[in-house]
Design a protein around this motif. Structure first.
Motif, PDB file in Angstrom:
ATOM      1  N   GLU A 101       0.649  -4.917  12.318  1.00  0.00           N
ATOM      2  CA  GLU A 101      -0.879  -4.090  12.470  1.00  0.00           C
ATOM      3  C   GLU A 101       0.055  -2.844  12.916  1.00  0.00           C
ATOM      4  O   GLU A 101      -0.714  -1.660  12.160  1.00  0.00           O
ATOM      5  CB  GLU A 101      -1.675  -4.781  13.426  1.00  0.00           C
ATOM      6  CG  GLU A 101      -2.439  -5.718  13.121  1.00  0.00           C
ATOM      7  CD  GLU A 101      -3.430  -5.622  11.652  1.00  0.00           C
ATOM      8  OE1 GLU A 101      -3.783  -4.307  11.795  1.00  0.00           O
ATOM      9  OE2 GLU A 101      -3.866  -6.464  11.213  1.00  0.00           O
ATOM     10  N   LYS A 102       0.781  -2.540  13.762  1.00  0.00           N
ATOM     11  CA  LYS A 102       1.422  -1.353  14.090  1.00  0.00           C
ATOM     12  C   LYS A 102       2.013  -0.816  13.047  1.00  0.00           C
ATOM     13  O   LYS A 102       1.779   0.659  12.489  1.00  0.00           O
ATOM     14  CB  LYS A 102       2.087  -1.201  15.242  1.00  0.00           C
ATOM     15  CG  LYS A 102       2.634  -0.257  15.998  1.00  0.00           C
ATOM     16  CD  LYS A 102       3.199  -0.313  17.315  1.00  0.00           C
ATOM     17  CE  LYS A 102       4.447  -1.210  17.100  1.00  0.00           C
ATOM     18  NZ  LYS A 102       5.212  -1.200  18.683  1.00  0.00           N
ATOM     19  N   LEU A 103       2.670  -1.431  12.336  1.00  0.00           N
ATOM     20  CA  LEU A 103       3.446  -1.043  11.046  1.00  0.00           C
ATOM     21  C   LEU A 103       2.564  -0.577   9.797  1.00  0.00           C
ATOM     22  O   LEU A 103       2.524   0.623   9.333  1.00  0.00           O
ATOM     23  CB  LEU A 103       4.343  -2.045  10.608  1.00  0.00           C
ATOM     24  CG  LEU A 103       4.857  -1.702   8.991  1.00  0.00           C
ATOM     25  CD1 LEU A 103       5.725  -0.667   9.212  1.00  0.00           C
ATOM     26  CD2 LEU A 103       5.712  -3.145   8.423  1.00  0.00           C
ATOM     27  N   LYS A 104       1.188  -1.449   9.834  1.00  0.00           N
ATOM     28  CA  LYS A 104       0.337  -0.939   8.607  1.00  0.00           C
ATOM     29  C   LYS A 104      -0.263   0.432   8.968  1.00  0.00           C
ATOM     30  O   LYS A 104      -0.616   1.296   8.241  1.00  0.00           O
ATOM     31  CB  LYS A 104      -0.497  -2.227   8.654  1.00  0.00           C
ATOM     32  CG  LYS A 104      -1.826  -1.888   7.597  1.00  0.00           C
ATOM     33  CD  LYS A 104      -3.019  -2.855   7.797  1.00  0.00           C
ATOM     34  CE  LYS A 104      -3.956  -2.531   6.715  1.00  0.00           C
ATOM     35  NZ  LYS A 104      -4.864  -3.624   6.766  1.00  0.00           N
ATOM     36  N   ASN A 105      -0.748   0.637  10.335  1.00  0.00           N
ATOM     37  CA  ASN A 105      -1.344   1.830  10.668  1.00  0.00           C
ATOM     38  C   ASN A 105      -0.437   3.059  10.611  1.00  0.00           C
ATOM     39  O   ASN A 105      -0.716   4.013   9.985  1.00  0.00           O
ATOM     40  CB  ASN A 105      -1.729   1.723  12.299  1.00  0.00           C
ATOM     41  CG  ASN A 105      -2.827   0.688  12.403  1.00  0.00           C
ATOM     42  OD1 ASN A 105      -3.481   0.505  11.613  1.00  0.00           O
ATOM     43  ND2 ASN A 105      -3.002   0.341  13.683  1.00  0.00           N
ATOM     44  N   ARG A 106       0.999   2.861  10.955  1.00  0.00           N
ATOM     45  CA  ARG A 106       1.922   3.860  10.660  1.00  0.00           C
ATOM     46  C   ARG A 106       1.957   4.000   9.218  1.00  0.00           C
ATOM     47  O   ARG A 106       2.166   5.313   8.849  1.00  0.00           O
ATOM     48  CB  ARG A 106       3.422   3.315  11.200  1.00  0.00           C
ATOM     49  CG  ARG A 106       4.158   4.745  11.439  1.00  0.00           C
ATOM     50  CD  ARG A 106       3.646   5.588  12.518  1.00  0.00           C
ATOM     51  NE  ARG A 106       4.687   6.632  12.780  1.00  0.00           N
ATOM     52  CZ  ARG A 106       5.648   6.894  13.122  1.00  0.00           C
ATOM     53  NH1 ARG A 106       6.158   5.680  14.080  1.00  0.00           N
ATOM     54  NH2 ARG A 106       6.490   7.961  13.398  1.00  0.00           N
ATOM     55  N   LEU A 107       2.148   3.217   8.404  1.00  0.00           N
ATOM     56  CA  LEU A 107       2.105   3.376   6.748  1.00  0.00           C
ATOM     57  C   LEU A 107       0.911   3.991   6.417  1.00  0.00           C
ATOM     58  O   LEU A 107       1.128   5.195   5.628  1.00  0.00           O
ATOM     59  CB  LEU A 107       2.138   2.088   6.382  1.00  0.00           C
ATOM     60  CG  LEU A 107       3.487   1.342   6.258  1.00  0.00           C
ATOM     61  CD1 LEU A 107       3.376  -0.013   5.646  1.00  0.00           C
ATOM     62  CD2 LEU A 107       4.448   2.115   5.175  1.00  0.00           C
ATOM     63  N   ILE A 138       7.639 -11.935   5.123  1.00  0.00           N
ATOM     64  CA  ILE A 138       6.685 -11.997   4.072  1.00  0.00           C
ATOM     65  C   ILE A 138       5.184 -12.571   4.424  1.00  0.00           C
ATOM     66  O   ILE A 138       4.139 -11.988   4.048  1.00  0.00           O
ATOM     67  CB  ILE A 138       7.290 -12.896   2.706  1.00  0.00           C
ATOM     68  CG1 ILE A 138       8.582 -12.016   2.450  1.00  0.00           C
ATOM     69  CG2 ILE A 138       6.196 -13.038   1.756  1.00  0.00           C
ATOM     70  CD1 ILE A 138       9.385 -12.708   1.377  1.00  0.00           C
ATOM     71  N   GLU A 139       5.168 -13.460   5.234  1.00  0.00           N
ATOM     72  CA  GLU A 139       4.069 -13.898   5.834  1.00  0.00           C
ATOM     73  C   GLU A 139       3.359 -13.076   6.439  1.00  0.00           C
ATOM     74  O   GLU A 139       2.095 -12.673   6.169  1.00  0.00           O
ATOM     75  CB  GLU A 139       4.196 -15.186   6.501  1.00  0.00           C
ATOM     76  CG  GLU A 139       3.021 -16.027   7.060  1.00  0.00           C
ATOM     77  CD  GLU A 139       3.318 -17.253   7.712  1.00  0.00           C
ATOM     78  OE1 GLU A 139       2.214 -17.485   8.730  1.00  0.00           O
ATOM     79  OE2 GLU A 139       4.330 -17.646   7.880  1.00  0.00           O
ATOM     80  N   GLN A 140       3.804 -12.172   7.395  1.00  0.00           N
ATOM     81  CA  GLN A 140       3.044 -11.126   8.227  1.00  0.00           C
ATOM     82  C   GLN A 140       2.540 -10.104   7.397  1.00  0.00           C
ATOM     83  O   GLN A 140       1.564  -9.586   7.568  1.00  0.00           O
ATOM     84  CB  GLN A 140       4.275 -10.935   9.282  1.00  0.00           C
ATOM     85  CG  GLN A 140       4.502 -11.940  10.359  1.00  0.00           C
ATOM     86  CD  GLN A 140       3.170 -12.375  11.125  1.00  0.00           C
ATOM     87  OE1 GLN A 140       2.090 -11.876  10.985  1.00  0.00           O
ATOM     88  NE2 GLN A 140       3.510 -13.347  12.234  1.00  0.00           N
ATOM     89  N   LEU A 141       3.569  -9.558   6.240  1.00  0.00           N
ATOM     90  CA  LEU A 141       2.961  -8.679   5.485  1.00  0.00           C
ATOM     91  C   LEU A 141       1.915  -9.086   4.599  1.00  0.00           C
ATOM     92  O   LEU A 141       0.726  -8.481   4.731  1.00  0.00           O
ATOM     93  CB  LEU A 141       4.002  -8.312   4.466  1.00  0.00           C
ATOM     94  CG  LEU A 141       5.366  -7.635   5.087  1.00  0.00           C
ATOM     95  CD1 LEU A 141       6.434  -7.461   3.806  1.00  0.00           C
ATOM     96  CD2 LEU A 141       4.767  -6.095   5.432  1.00  0.00           C
ATOM     97  N   HIS A 142       1.796 -10.230   4.320  1.00  0.00           N
ATOM     98  CA  HIS A 142       0.425 -10.864   3.848  1.00  0.00           C
ATOM     99  C   HIS A 142      -0.635 -10.868   4.337  1.00  0.00           C
ATOM    100  O   HIS A 142      -1.713 -10.327   4.361  1.00  0.00           O
ATOM    101  CB  HIS A 142       0.825 -12.369   3.305  1.00  0.00           C
ATOM    102  CG  HIS A 142      -0.450 -12.933   2.512  1.00  0.00           C
ATOM    103  ND1 HIS A 142      -0.782 -12.624   1.361  1.00  0.00           N
ATOM    104  CD2 HIS A 142      -1.094 -13.791   2.942  1.00  0.00           C
ATOM    105  CE1 HIS A 142      -2.022 -13.193   1.026  1.00  0.00           C
ATOM    106  NE2 HIS A 142      -2.006 -14.107   1.972  1.00  0.00           N
ATOM    107  N   LYS A 143      -0.356 -11.177   5.808  1.00  0.00           N
ATOM    108  CA  LYS A 143      -1.762 -11.547   6.903  1.00  0.00           C
ATOM    109  C   LYS A 143      -2.201 -10.163   7.177  1.00  0.00           C
ATOM    110  O   LYS A 143      -3.395 -10.133   7.395  1.00  0.00           O
ATOM    111  CB  LYS A 143      -1.164 -12.056   8.115  1.00  0.00           C
ATOM    112  CG  LYS A 143      -0.847 -13.500   7.887  1.00  0.00           C
ATOM    113  CD  LYS A 143      -0.620 -14.110   9.288  1.00  0.00           C
ATOM    114  CE  LYS A 143      -0.195 -15.625   9.181  1.00  0.00           C
ATOM    115  NZ  LYS A 143       0.402 -16.215  10.469  1.00  0.00           N
ATOM    116  N   VAL A 144      -1.482  -9.060   7.106  1.00  0.00           N
ATOM    117  CA  VAL A 144      -2.127  -7.905   7.273  1.00  0.00           C
ATOM    118  C   VAL A 144      -2.541  -7.030   6.220  1.00  0.00           C
ATOM    119  O   VAL A 144      -2.826  -5.841   6.170  1.00  0.00           O
ATOM    120  CB  VAL A 144      -1.265  -6.914   8.337  1.00  0.00           C
ATOM    121  CG1 VAL A 144      -1.202  -7.535   9.465  1.00  0.00           C
ATOM    122  CG2 VAL A 144       0.015  -6.809   7.745  1.00  0.00           C
TER     123      VAL A 144
END
Length: 163
Positions: free
Chosen positions: A117-123, A151-157
């Motif tokens: 989630e932190k990565l997603k927000n930064r992106l 890959i699973e975590q990327l999919h989940k967020v």
């Protein structure tokens, strides 16, 4: 040499023009960014591409790894890696520091959803700041047994699909 913009950094254009067309604006995420592969190969190669104007004019690179690190520490690590491992003649100290300004870092465990989630927000922040349009490349510089987890975590967020 004429300066050209690359992400947040301006990298001088070499006098011999490349026949390679620069890529579309993009954020490159390197999983395992604190590791040996990133230090010895990936970061110096990306720097060389930027110095030869083969990367997009607007780009960002996010390192993601378990090792706690600030953006500044990751940028300094990149400068040190470029100086030690990049091809001779691909740039200078000014270009290297300008390239490093396009780097950011997110630390977290690969099995923790909040890290992604932190990565997603930064992106999303970098997309807005540099007009990168959600175009992303994910590079897994991790042991192969970590691939399915990432890959699973990327999919989940919701990062495994174009926005």
């Amino acid at each position: 040499m004429t300066p050209r913009k690359h992400g947040a950094a301006s990298v001088a254009e070499p006098t011999n023009r490349s026949s390679i067309t620069p890529a579309d604006p993009c954020t490159i995420v390197i999983f395992g960014a604190s590791g040996d592969l990133s230090r010895r190969k990936l970061v110096p190669a990306l720097y060389s591409l930027a110095a030869q104007t083969c990367l997009a004019r607007r780009f960002a690179i996010i390192g993601f790894a378990r090792t706690p690190m600030t953006d500044d520490a990751f940028q300094q690590s990149a400068i040190d890696s470029v100086k030690k491992f990049a091809d001779a003649g691909t740039g200078n100290d000014v270009q290297c520091k300008e390239f490093a300004q396009s780097l950011a870092y997110v630390s977290g465990e690969y099995h923790h959803p909040e890290a992604f989630e932190k990565l997603k927000n930064r992106l999303e922040d970098l997309d807005r700041a540099h007009k990168l349009d959600g175009n992303r490349l994910f590079y897994l510089a991790t042991p192969p047994d970590v691939y399915p987890l990432v890959i699973e975590q990327l999919h989940k967020v919701g990062l495994a699909k174009h926005p």
